[in-house]
Write a protein that holds these residues in place. Sequence first.
Motif, short mmCIF file in Angstrom:
data_model
loop_
_atom_site.label_atom_id
_atom_site.label_comp_id
_atom_site.label_asym_id
_atom_site.label_seq_id
_atom_site.Cartn_x
_atom_site.Cartn_y
_atom_site.Cartn_z
N THR A 228 81.74 25.47 13.87
CA THR A 228 83.13 25.06 14.04
C THR A 228 83.27 23.64 13.51
OG1 THR A 228 84.94 24.70 15.62
CG2 THR A 228 82.74 24.14 16.37
N TYR A 229 84.46 23.28 13.12
CA TYR A 229 84.71 21.90 12.67
C TYR A 229 85.53 21.20 13.76
CZ TYR A 229 86.00 18.12 9.42
OH TYR A 229 86.18 16.90 8.81
N PHE A 230 86.71 21.75 14.05
CA PHE A 230 87.62 21.10 15.00
C PHE A 230 87.04 21.06 16.42
CE2 PHE A 230 91.40 21.28 17.88
CZ PHE A 230 91.84 19.99 17.64
N ALA A 231 86.30 22.11 16.80
CA ALA A 231 85.81 22.20 18.17
C ALA A 231 84.39 21.66 18.32
CB ALA A 231 85.89 23.64 18.66
N ARG A 235 81.17 16.02 16.63
CA ARG A 235 82.19 15.16 16.00
C ARG A 235 83.01 14.41 17.04
NH1 ARG A 235 82.23 16.68 10.52
NH2 ARG A 235 81.24 18.70 10.23
N TRP A 236 83.25 15.03 18.17
CA TRP A 236 84.11 14.40 19.19
C TRP A 236 83.38 13.42 20.09
CZ3 TRP A 236 89.07 14.15 18.72
CH2 TRP A 236 89.80 15.17 18.12
N PHE A 251 88.82 11.00 14.61
CA PHE A 251 88.38 12.26 14.00
C PHE A 251 89.61 13.12 13.68
CE2 PHE A 251 87.18 16.82 14.73
CZ PHE A 251 86.64 17.01 13.47
N ALA A 252 90.48 13.30 14.67
CA ALA A 252 91.76 13.97 14.46
C ALA A 252 92.75 13.23 15.36
CB ALA A 252 91.67 15.44 14.83
N SER B 69 95.42 19.62 16.77
CA SER B 69 95.71 18.56 15.81
C SER B 69 95.89 19.17 14.42
CB SER B 69 94.57 17.56 15.79
OG SER B 69 94.29 17.09 17.08
N THR B 71 94.05 18.69 11.97
CA THR B 71 92.69 19.09 11.59
C THR B 71 92.40 20.56 11.86
OG1 THR B 71 91.93 16.84 11.96
CG2 THR B 71 90.25 18.55 12.06
N LEU B 72 92.98 21.08 12.94
CA LEU B 72 92.76 22.50 13.27
C LEU B 72 93.19 23.40 12.10
CD1 LEU B 72 92.00 24.66 15.45
CD2 LEU B 72 94.38 24.57 16.19
N ASP B 75 90.33 24.44 10.00
CA ASP B 75 89.55 25.51 10.62
C ASP B 75 90.25 26.86 10.46
OD1 ASP B 75 88.67 22.97 12.10
OD2 ASP B 75 87.22 24.42 12.87
N ARG B 99 87.60 15.69 3.46
CA ARG B 99 87.32 16.24 4.79
C ARG B 99 87.70 17.72 4.86
NH1 ARG B 99 89.62 13.41 9.50
NH2 ARG B 99 88.30 14.93 10.57
N ALA B 103 85.20 20.67 6.13
CA ALA B 103 85.53 21.73 7.08
C ALA B 103 85.16 23.10 6.50
CB ALA B 103 87.01 21.68 7.45
N THR B 106 81.43 23.60 6.53
CA THR B 106 80.95 23.88 7.89
C THR B 106 80.97 25.38 8.19
OG1 THR B 106 81.72 21.74 8.68
CG2 THR B 106 81.40 23.43 10.35
N TYR B 107 81.97 26.06 7.65
CA TYR B 107 82.10 27.51 7.88
C TYR B 107 81.32 28.33 6.85
CZ TYR B 107 85.51 26.98 11.62
OH TYR B 107 86.14 26.68 12.81
#
Lengths: 381, 381
Positions: A228-231, A235-236, A251-252, B69, B71-72, B75, B99, B103, B106-107
């Motif tokens: 995952t990227y957002f979750a 990163r957080w 980050f976001a 956000s 950013t989601l 994803d 970025r 993302a 990452t997937y």
Amino acid sequence: MTFKQSAHPLLLIPGSIEVADNVLEANGSPSMSHTHQPFIGIFQSALQNLRKLFKSTDHKAQAFVISGSGTLGWDIVASNLIKPKEDALVLSTGFFSDRFADALTTYGVNTDVIRADLGDYVSYEEIEKALGRKKYKIITITHVDTSTAVLSNVEEISKIVKKVSPETLIVVDGVCSVAVEDIEFDKWGIDYVLTASQKAIGVPPGLSISFISGRALDVALNRDVDTTYFASLKRWDIIMKAYESGKGAYFATPSVQLINALKVSLENILCKPLDERFKLHIENSDWFKGELEKLGLKLVSKKHAGCHALTAAYFPEGVTGANLFPLTSKRNVVFAGGVHKDIATKYFRVGHMGVSVVDRDDTKVALEAIKESLLELSVKS
Amino acid sequence: MTFKQSAHPLLLIPGSIEVADNVLEANGSPSMSHTHQPFIGIFQSALQNLRKLFKSTDHKAQAFVISGSGTLGWDIVASNLIKPKEDALVLSTGFFSDRFADALTTYGVNTDVIRADLGDYVSYEEIEKALGRKKYKIITITHVDTSTAVLSNVEEISKIVKKVSPETLIVVDGVCSVAVEDIEFDKWGIDYVLTASQKAIGVPPGLSISFISGRALDVALNRDVDTTYFASLKRWDIIMKAYESGKGAYFATPSVQLINALKVSLENILCKPLDERFKLHIENSDWFKGELEKLGLKLVSKKHAGCHALTAAYFPEGVTGANLFPLTSKRNVVFAGGVHKDIATKYFRVGHMGVSVVDRDDTKVALEAIKESLLELSVKS
């Protein structure tokens, strides 16, 4: 009570709950830069106070506040604490526990589900047996399943896990329990609690809130495969640590107004002793459940397994959502229908959390609305 | 202008932007049930009006509003429109384009990046060549890269894609362009635009907003491997279609107050012709950029590649964020520092979107604050 609360229908569903005026006001506050003061101080306060809400003093533990629904918490678990092909044990006490299992499966996790009887919690013997048979990476406990109003005893289950399989990470879905039911994060040895803003925390919906132990955070930070990227907690983590120490980071873009609302609501909650808050919710819930039983209504959750955040009750003979809810709505109170697939149309749910319990007598209003509406129905028929 | 706007520092960063009073008020509205009226009507209105914002009349296209956000959105693309090992072509005009590539990677997506010169957009020749060499499942265009203030010409790039590789899905990161720059979704043949609530749409942060074409939705709905739960368009599609047709539905609790704010802000935006709005933003941006140049400031975006949502300008000799921002803050205006890694400390950014441009003279206030602060600095030195 000031400008906001006038004349809106009283929302007594098991989330979103009623929100205090000063929290609504914070949610309506003007734009602030997410990387400057005053927002940094606001976010810092919220993150620090979440430690108090979870009664945690372990500095290795960390709170996370991420824009999203409660559901996002399942993705966070599935993509940070466990990997595809690893094993998860899901204790299911209803619809929401099963959906947690769905989310894990989506990420390729091998998921075993122990399903309790409707209205009951999972037997401790079965849990112990299952943990003995296989090495599970995580066990998930839905603290309060909002579909059945069943409360699982996290303390007891944690003891079993610590005894039989101490390496297994203990994951608690606290969406409908945090700030209603006691959670001793450090003492019980919990590894992850996920929750959302719109239940007993008393903030409008839109924040995924979680609290993680040091050892679970290690698992997330040392993960070799990112799914995952957002979750991603990797990163957080630096973002949360920056804000909590009083520095901005990016980050976001965080949900500035919702986090401001969270800060205010946590202050509202923590200005009184937490244990008093939990006690109030228990007393109020016991009273309300008892009153419904006096009216002849049967509860979905069994006596020994009832939670204190909501009541799920079967409609009496001849009553349905279609004929009851218009009458309760007329009395300006909103309840929720059923969501458990086996009985969805046969019961309804009443939320009793947060300001409705601590600062107001909303549950009494709920009871009156139900009584009067049932009477009106019986007169009609 | 009513109760809220008094005396808060004017926020002129490239998002979050200033929010209209009636939108803030909607964001501070009391709790509503997410599956009942009036919320159903509110969400319906927002979803319908998003079609107008994207100038789309194609009934196969669909708007999505999900808690999260901006950013989601990356994803969502990475886990719905393309699969691991498939190829993506990323046009990079700065930090945010890169970025997006992160993302996707990452997937497990194979990602080729064409990087423009700093301050410029990607050459059309290079795009055409790349598309000729490999069959890309998607191409991503960052419409406005907030790190450089570079505008990419989505219409021209779409023409190239349609000519060379018509099967390639055209994905636009419109986080900093939607509601500032013209987007003719149907006419240009775009497949996906992702954006967020807190930029020119003029709502507090916390909503991932996107718009998808029929053919891209087919890809998402017919996907055989799921790599996300919360960001799955399969799961959200039925929810969006239900609300847009006036029915409640449930996958995860929506951000009720933010969606109420979105509904109000879209009404604010759409009560005037969209093209007038875009023209106002262009005129205001051209004027502001010209005024900064008159002051001797050099812009990051080249003349032919400048966007209209923000201005990115190098600090003059001897000026830094550390000495300029305290002086602009003293004048009650908040700007943003740089984020492009090559020049991060050398420039600053001024947002000019939404109410600040359409209903107020905030850009003039920004210019005065910059002028006076630079003067104060030069007198000091």
